[in-house]
Structure formats: structure tokens, C-alpha cells
Design a protein around this motif. Structure first.
Motif, PDB file in Angstrom:
ATOM      1  N   VAL A 120       0.485  10.753   3.124  1.00  0.00           N
ATOM      2  CA  VAL A 120       1.140   9.630   3.787  1.00  0.00           C
ATOM      3  C   VAL A 120       0.180   8.978   4.775  1.00  0.00           C
ATOM      4  O   VAL A 120       0.030   7.749   4.816  1.00  0.00           O
ATOM      5  CB  VAL A 120       2.419  10.096   4.513  1.00  0.00           C
ATOM      6  N   HIS A 121      -0.489   9.789   5.571  1.00  0.00           N
ATOM      7  CA  HIS A 121      -1.442   9.256   6.556  1.00  0.00           C
ATOM      8  C   HIS A 121      -2.595   8.529   5.868  1.00  0.00           C
ATOM      9  O   HIS A 121      -2.979   7.415   6.277  1.00  0.00           O
ATOM     10  CB  HIS A 121      -1.985  10.402   7.416  1.00  0.00           C
ATOM     11  N   ALA A 122      -3.136   9.139   4.796  1.00  0.00           N
ATOM     12  CA  ALA A 122      -4.290   8.542   4.119  1.00  0.00           C
ATOM     13  C   ALA A 122      -3.946   7.201   3.487  1.00  0.00           C
ATOM     14  O   ALA A 122      -4.715   6.234   3.592  1.00  0.00           O
ATOM     15  CB  ALA A 122      -4.817   9.504   3.058  1.00  0.00           C
ATOM     16  N   VAL A 123      -2.790   7.115   2.834  1.00  0.00           N
ATOM     17  CA  VAL A 123      -2.404   5.863   2.186  1.00  0.00           C
ATOM     18  C   VAL A 123      -2.126   4.780   3.223  1.00  0.00           C
ATOM     19  O   VAL A 123      -2.550   3.620   3.068  1.00  0.00           O
ATOM     20  CB  VAL A 123      -1.178   6.085   1.280  1.00  0.00           C
ATOM     21  N   ARG A 124      -1.441   5.134   4.302  1.00  0.00           N
ATOM     22  CA  ARG A 124      -1.154   4.124   5.331  1.00  0.00           C
ATOM     23  C   ARG A 124      -2.450   3.614   5.969  1.00  0.00           C
ATOM     24  O   ARG A 124      -2.595   2.413   6.220  1.00  0.00           O
ATOM     25  CB  ARG A 124      -0.232   4.682   6.407  1.00  0.00           C
ATOM     26  N   GLU A 125      -3.396   4.514   6.230  1.00  0.00           N
ATOM     27  CA  GLU A 125      -4.663   4.080   6.811  1.00  0.00           C
ATOM     28  C   GLU A 125      -5.446   3.218   5.824  1.00  0.00           C
ATOM     29  O   GLU A 125      -6.118   2.255   6.228  1.00  0.00           O
ATOM     30  CB  GLU A 125      -5.486   5.305   7.228  1.00  0.00           C
ATOM     31  N   ALA A 126      -5.365   3.534   4.535  1.00  0.00           N
ATOM     32  CA  ALA A 126      -6.028   2.698   3.530  1.00  0.00           C
ATOM     33  C   ALA A 126      -5.423   1.298   3.496  1.00  0.00           C
ATOM     34  O   ALA A 126      -6.137   0.298   3.354  1.00  0.00           O
ATOM     35  CB  ALA A 126      -5.926   3.360   2.158  1.00  0.00           C
ATOM     36  N   LEU A 127      -4.105   1.220   3.644  1.00  0.00           N
ATOM     37  CA  LEU A 127      -3.442  -0.086   3.675  1.00  0.00           C
ATOM     38  C   LEU A 127      -3.848  -0.875   4.916  1.00  0.00           C
ATOM     39  O   LEU A 127      -4.088  -2.087   4.848  1.00  0.00           O
ATOM     40  CB  LEU A 127      -1.921   0.103   3.640  1.00  0.00           C
ATOM     41  N   ARG A 128      -3.929  -0.196   6.053  1.00  0.00           N
ATOM     42  CA  ARG A 128      -4.358  -0.866   7.297  1.00  0.00           C
ATOM     43  C   ARG A 128      -5.769  -1.417   7.137  1.00  0.00           C
ATOM     44  O   ARG A 128      -6.059  -2.553   7.545  1.00  0.00           O
ATOM     45  CB  ARG A 128      -4.304   0.102   8.476  1.00  0.00           C
ATOM     46  N   LEU A 129      -6.655  -0.613   6.577  1.00  0.00           N
ATOM     47  CA  LEU A 129      -8.035  -1.056   6.409  1.00  0.00           C
ATOM     48  C   LEU A 129      -8.114  -2.252   5.468  1.00  0.00           C
ATOM     49  O   LEU A 129      -8.837  -3.222   5.735  1.00  0.00           O
ATOM     50  CB  LEU A 129      -8.886   0.093   5.871  1.00  0.00           C
ATOM     51  N   GLU A 130      -7.366  -2.189   4.381  1.00  0.00           N
ATOM     52  CA  GLU A 130      -7.394  -3.304   3.436  1.00  0.00           C
ATOM     53  C   GLU A 130      -6.844  -4.577   4.077  1.00  0.00           C
ATOM     54  O   GLU A 130      -7.384  -5.668   3.866  1.00  0.00           O
ATOM     55  CB  GLU A 130      -6.584  -2.952   2.188  1.00  0.00           C
ATOM     56  N   LEU A 131      -5.782  -4.451   4.876  1.00  0.00           N
ATOM     57  CA  LEU A 131      -5.214  -5.615   5.548  1.00  0.00           C
ATOM     58  C   LEU A 131      -6.187  -6.157   6.588  1.00  0.00           C
ATOM     59  O   LEU A 131      -6.304  -7.371   6.776  1.00  0.00           O
ATOM     60  CB  LEU A 131      -3.885  -5.237   6.204  1.00  0.00           C
ATOM     61  N   ALA A 132      -6.905  -5.251   7.252  1.00  0.00           N
ATOM     62  CA  ALA A 132      -7.891  -5.679   8.244  1.00  0.00           C
ATOM     63  C   ALA A 132      -9.023  -6.470   7.599  1.00  0.00           C
ATOM     64  O   ALA A 132      -9.464  -7.501   8.123  1.00  0.00           O
ATOM     65  CB  ALA A 132      -8.444  -4.456   8.980  1.00  0.00           C
ATOM     66  N   VAL A 133      -9.486  -5.996   6.445  1.00  0.00           N
ATOM     67  CA  VAL A 133     -10.597  -6.668   5.757  1.00  0.00           C
ATOM     68  C   VAL A 133     -10.144  -7.983   5.134  1.00  0.00           C
ATOM     69  O   VAL A 133     -10.827  -9.015   5.248  1.00  0.00           O
ATOM     70  CB  VAL A 133     -11.189  -5.737   4.677  1.00  0.00           C
ATOM     71  N   ARG A 135       7.207  -0.454  -0.301  1.00  0.00           N
ATOM     72  CA  ARG A 135       7.099  -0.270  -1.747  1.00  0.00           C
ATOM     73  C   ARG A 135       5.660   0.058  -2.149  1.00  0.00           C
ATOM     74  O   ARG A 135       5.407   0.946  -2.963  1.00  0.00           O
ATOM     75  CB  ARG A 135       7.570  -1.529  -2.483  1.00  0.00           C
ATOM     76  N   VAL A 136       4.712  -0.655  -1.572  1.00  0.00           N
ATOM     77  CA  VAL A 136       3.310  -0.408  -1.891  1.00  0.00           C
ATOM     78  C   VAL A 136       2.922   1.006  -1.470  1.00  0.00           C
ATOM     79  O   VAL A 136       2.282   1.747  -2.224  1.00  0.00           O
ATOM     80  CB  VAL A 136       2.409  -1.445  -1.194  1.00  0.00           C
ATOM     81  N   ALA A 137       3.316   1.391  -0.260  1.00  0.00           N
ATOM     82  CA  ALA A 137       2.947   2.708   0.252  1.00  0.00           C
ATOM     83  C   ALA A 137       3.544   3.829  -0.588  1.00  0.00           C
ATOM     84  O   ALA A 137       2.834   4.757  -0.996  1.00  0.00           O
ATOM     85  CB  ALA A 137       3.395   2.837   1.711  1.00  0.00           C
ATOM     86  N   THR A 138       4.839   3.766  -0.870  1.00  0.00           N
ATOM     87  CA  THR A 138       5.481   4.845  -1.621  1.00  0.00           C
ATOM     88  C   THR A 138       4.964   4.911  -3.052  1.00  0.00           C
ATOM     89  O   THR A 138       4.848   5.997  -3.632  1.00  0.00           O
ATOM     90  CB  THR A 138       7.006   4.666  -1.629  1.00  0.00           C
ATOM     91  N   LYS A 139       4.631   3.752  -3.626  1.00  0.00           N
ATOM     92  CA  LYS A 139       4.095   3.747  -4.998  1.00  0.00           C
ATOM     93  C   LYS A 139       2.786   4.525  -5.067  1.00  0.00           C
ATOM     94  O   LYS A 139       2.579   5.350  -5.966  1.00  0.00           O
ATOM     95  CB  LYS A 139       3.880   2.305  -5.473  1.00  0.00           C
ATOM     96  N   HIS A 140       1.885   4.281  -4.110  1.00  0.00           N
ATOM     97  CA  HIS A 140       0.582   4.930  -4.160  1.00  0.00           C
ATOM     98  C   HIS A 140       0.646   6.376  -3.683  1.00  0.00           C
ATOM     99  O   HIS A 140      -0.167   7.202  -4.099  1.00  0.00           O
ATOM    100  CB  HIS A 140      -0.425   4.114  -3.352  1.00  0.00           C
ATOM    101  N   ILE A 141       1.586   6.689  -2.823  1.00  0.00           N
ATOM    102  CA  ILE A 141       1.769   8.087  -2.423  1.00  0.00           C
ATOM    103  C   ILE A 141       2.261   8.906  -3.604  1.00  0.00           C
ATOM    104  O   ILE A 141       1.850  10.047  -3.819  1.00  0.00           O
ATOM    105  CB  ILE A 141       2.748   8.175  -1.239  1.00  0.00           C
ATOM    106  N   ALA A 142       3.155   8.311  -4.397  1.00  0.00           N
ATOM    107  CA  ALA A 142       3.733   9.022  -5.537  1.00  0.00           C
ATOM    108  C   ALA A 142       2.758   9.170  -6.694  1.00  0.00           C
ATOM    109  O   ALA A 142       2.969   9.991  -7.587  1.00  0.00           O
ATOM    110  CB  ALA A 142       4.989   8.301  -6.020  1.00  0.00           C
ATOM    111  N   ASP A 143       1.697   8.387  -6.692  1.00  0.00           N
ATOM    112  CA  ASP A 143       0.730   8.436  -7.785  1.00  0.00           C
ATOM    113  C   ASP A 143      -0.183   9.650  -7.596  1.00  0.00           C
ATOM    114  O   ASP A 143      -1.170   9.604  -6.878  1.00  0.00           O
ATOM    115  CB  ASP A 143      -0.091   7.150  -7.814  1.00  0.00           C
ATOM    116  N   SER A 144       0.148  10.732  -8.264  1.00  0.00           N
ATOM    117  CA  SER A 144      -0.604  11.976  -8.100  1.00  0.00           C
ATOM    118  C   SER A 144      -1.897  11.989  -8.898  1.00  0.00           C
ATOM    119  O   SER A 144      -2.675  12.937  -8.800  1.00  0.00           O
ATOM    120  CB  SER A 144       0.264  13.171  -8.540  1.00  0.00           C
ATOM    121  N   HIS A 145      -2.149  10.940  -9.682  1.00  0.00           N
ATOM    122  CA  HIS A 145      -3.333  10.928 -10.538  1.00  0.00           C
ATOM    123  C   HIS A 145      -4.515  10.207  -9.894  1.00  0.00           C
ATOM    124  O   HIS A 145      -5.556  10.052 -10.518  1.00  0.00           O
ATOM    125  CB  HIS A 145      -3.015  10.258 -11.875  1.00  0.00           C
ATOM    126  N   SER A 146      -4.311   9.763  -8.649  1.00  0.00           N
ATOM    127  CA  SER A 146      -5.407   9.104  -7.959  1.00  0.00           C
ATOM    128  C   SER A 146      -5.382   9.517  -6.510  1.00  0.00           C
ATOM    129  O   SER A 146      -4.365   9.976  -5.993  1.00  0.00           O
ATOM    130  CB  SER A 146      -5.310   7.579  -8.077  1.00  0.00           C
TER     131      SER A 146
END
Length: 272
Positions: free
Chosen positions: A218-231, A148-159
Motif C-alpha cells: 500500500v505504501h509503495a503504490v501510493r508513493e509511486a502515484l505521488r511521484l508520478e503526479l509530481a513529475v 481505483r488506480v491504487a487498489t487496482k495496482h495493489i491487487a496486481d500480484s504479478h508486478s
């Protein structure tokens, strides 16, 4: 008979879908769960007959406790889990003596190879992730939340992922991070299971949920989520790596394999 009906698994093409709808009556202290099944038309089979679908289920209270199951007409409650055989297009189950609004845990242990449609809120999924006694549903709840988090941010074309990172905007909610930390630190859970729960849905699976696929996004959002989870879980990854690394002789048993997998994931997250 049931055996003839069960043969439809072999004679009818397609994957059945089970839709679950629940209603809680606070006055009567009853919970009504309606299960309905369907299967999309396929070439040569425009209309499908009902399958025999075993649905293992339980009910969780808002505090995470497993509620005893007592159906209408029964003299006393049974244990916290039972299997219902869905053999009609729609069946309604009524549970009595339910003192609080429950969260249903359905298709436990993947009791049938079907797609489940159930309108879980984020709070419901967080409760299942944190407290469900069934490992499959616990993992499924975590995957649904992160999807849900991933698809929400992928769909957000304004950011864009870069501006989100630059502004410090968090993609993962504190509640989800805390639930994942609870799984990682849980003293009784298997290491291999922890590794699966803490692994984000793959890019291919995320793309399957989208009407329009932008592979780079898709790749950028997933990598951003991985980084945030890592931190966010950095001290917990450090603990997981130190507690599960093994410098001894190689062993092919499942427990050792699980420890190696979790240590490898923790090391990868620490490198991020």
C-alpha cells in the motif's frame, strides 16, 4: 409522520446505504433514477425501518453543462439542482426533456451522512471532477478515481512498483492527469479546495478498501502515484508554488490558510 420517521436516525444504529441506478431512454428523452436505501443489521436490531434521507442532486450533460430538471408531471423545468427526500425503501424519479445521456451528481454538499453506491464509470467520474459545480462531489470524484488506480495496482500480484517504475509504465491515465491539472490551474476554485483534490487518499483509507492488506505494498503504490503526479504536473506545481507562496505577515483567515496549504503541497511535490 416525517418527524417520527426522522427520529430513526437516533434510535437505529448503523450507517444507511443509498443505491442509485439510472436508465436513459433516448427515444422518450427521459432519465429514470431509482434510489433505494438499506441499513445492515446490528445487535438487537435485525430489521431497520427506512430513514428520512435528503438527497440533493443535479444532472450533468456529456459536455459538462448542468441540465435543467423537469420531473414527470411538471409543467416546466426548474433549476439545475433540487433536493429529493428519500423516505421509503425505494423511490423512482423520472426526469423528462433530457436530450442526452446524463451523469447524476448525487448527495451534493454531503446532504445526508450515508454511503452512496452508484456504478460510475471512469468517464463519468472524470466528467464530475472536471465540471461538477458542487465542490464535495468534485472532490469525491477525484478521490474515487485515484482510489481505483491504487487498489487496482495493489491487487496486481504479478508486478511490483519497482518493475513498473523501471519499465516506465504509467499508473495514472492521461485523462486523469489532465483533469487534475484543470483543477489545479482553475482560476475560480479556492486554493484550499485545490489542495484537497490534489491530495491522494491516505494509506489507511486505501487499506480499508482491501480484503487483504499488505502495508508495504500500500505504501509503495501510493508513493509511486505521488511521484508520478509530481513529475506529470511539474510545471503546474512550480506555478502553484510561485503563485500562492506568501512572505508577508501571518494571517489566520481561511483564504490565507488555503494558499499556504497549496503552496506547501506544491513544494513537497517539487521536492519529489
Amino acid at each position: 409522520n416525517r418527524l417520527e420517521q426522522f427520529k430513526r436516525w437516533y434510535s437505529q444504529a448503523g450507517t444507511p446505504r443509498v443505491k442509485a441506478e439510472g436508465h436513459y431512454d433516448a427515444v422518450a428523452q427521459t432519465y429514470t433514477l431509482t434510489l433505494s436505501q438499506s441499513c445492515a443489521p446490528t445487535p438487537g436490531q435485525p430489521d431497520k425501518q427506512p430513514f428520512v434521507i435528503p438527497v440533493a442532486l443535479g444532472l450533468l450533460g456529456r459536455d459538462g453543462s448542468a441540465l435543467p430538471l423537469q420531473m414527470a408531471g411538471e409543467a416546466q423545468a426548474s433549476g439545475p439542482e433540487r433536493t429529493i427526500v428519500l423516505h421509503e425503501a425505494s423511490q423512482t424519479l423520472t426526469f423528462t426533456g433530457v436530450a442526452q445521456p446524463p451523469v447524476p451528481s448525487l448527495l451534493r454538499a454531503f446532504s445526508a451522512p450515508v454511503c452512496l453506491d452508484c456504478e460510475y464509470s471512469d468517464e463519468d467520474l472524470l466528467l464530475l471532477l472536471a465540471h461538477d459545480s458542487d465542490p464535495f462531489n468534485r472532490w469525491e470524484a477525484g478521490q474515487r478515481l485515484m482510489l481505483r488506480v491504487a487498489t487496482k495496482h495493489i491487487a496486481d500480484s504479478h508486478s511490483s512498483t519497482s518493475t513498473e517504475a523501471a519499465s516506465g509504465q504509467k499508473l495514472l491515465s492521461p485523462a486523469l492527469v489532465q483533469a487534475l491539472r484543470g483543477v489545479l490551474r482553475h482560476p475560480q476554485l479556492d486554493a484550499a479546495f485545490k489542495d484537497l483534490v490534489l491530495t491522494l487518499p491516505s494509506e489507511a483509507y486505501i487499506a480499508e478498501q482491501l480484503d487483504e492488506v499488505d502495508p508495504q505494498r500500500v505504501h509503495a503504490v501510493r508513493e509511486a502515484l505521488r511521484l508520478e503526479l509530481a513529475v506529470a504536473l511539474q510545471p503546474d506545481w512550480q506555478w502553484a508554488f510561485e503563485a500562492h507562496q506568501d512572505s508577508g505577515a501571518y494571517s489566520p483567515d481561511a483564504a490565507s490558510a488555503g494558499r499556504r496549504a497549496l503552496a506547501g503541497t506544491a513544494l513537497a511535490m517539487l521536492c519529489l
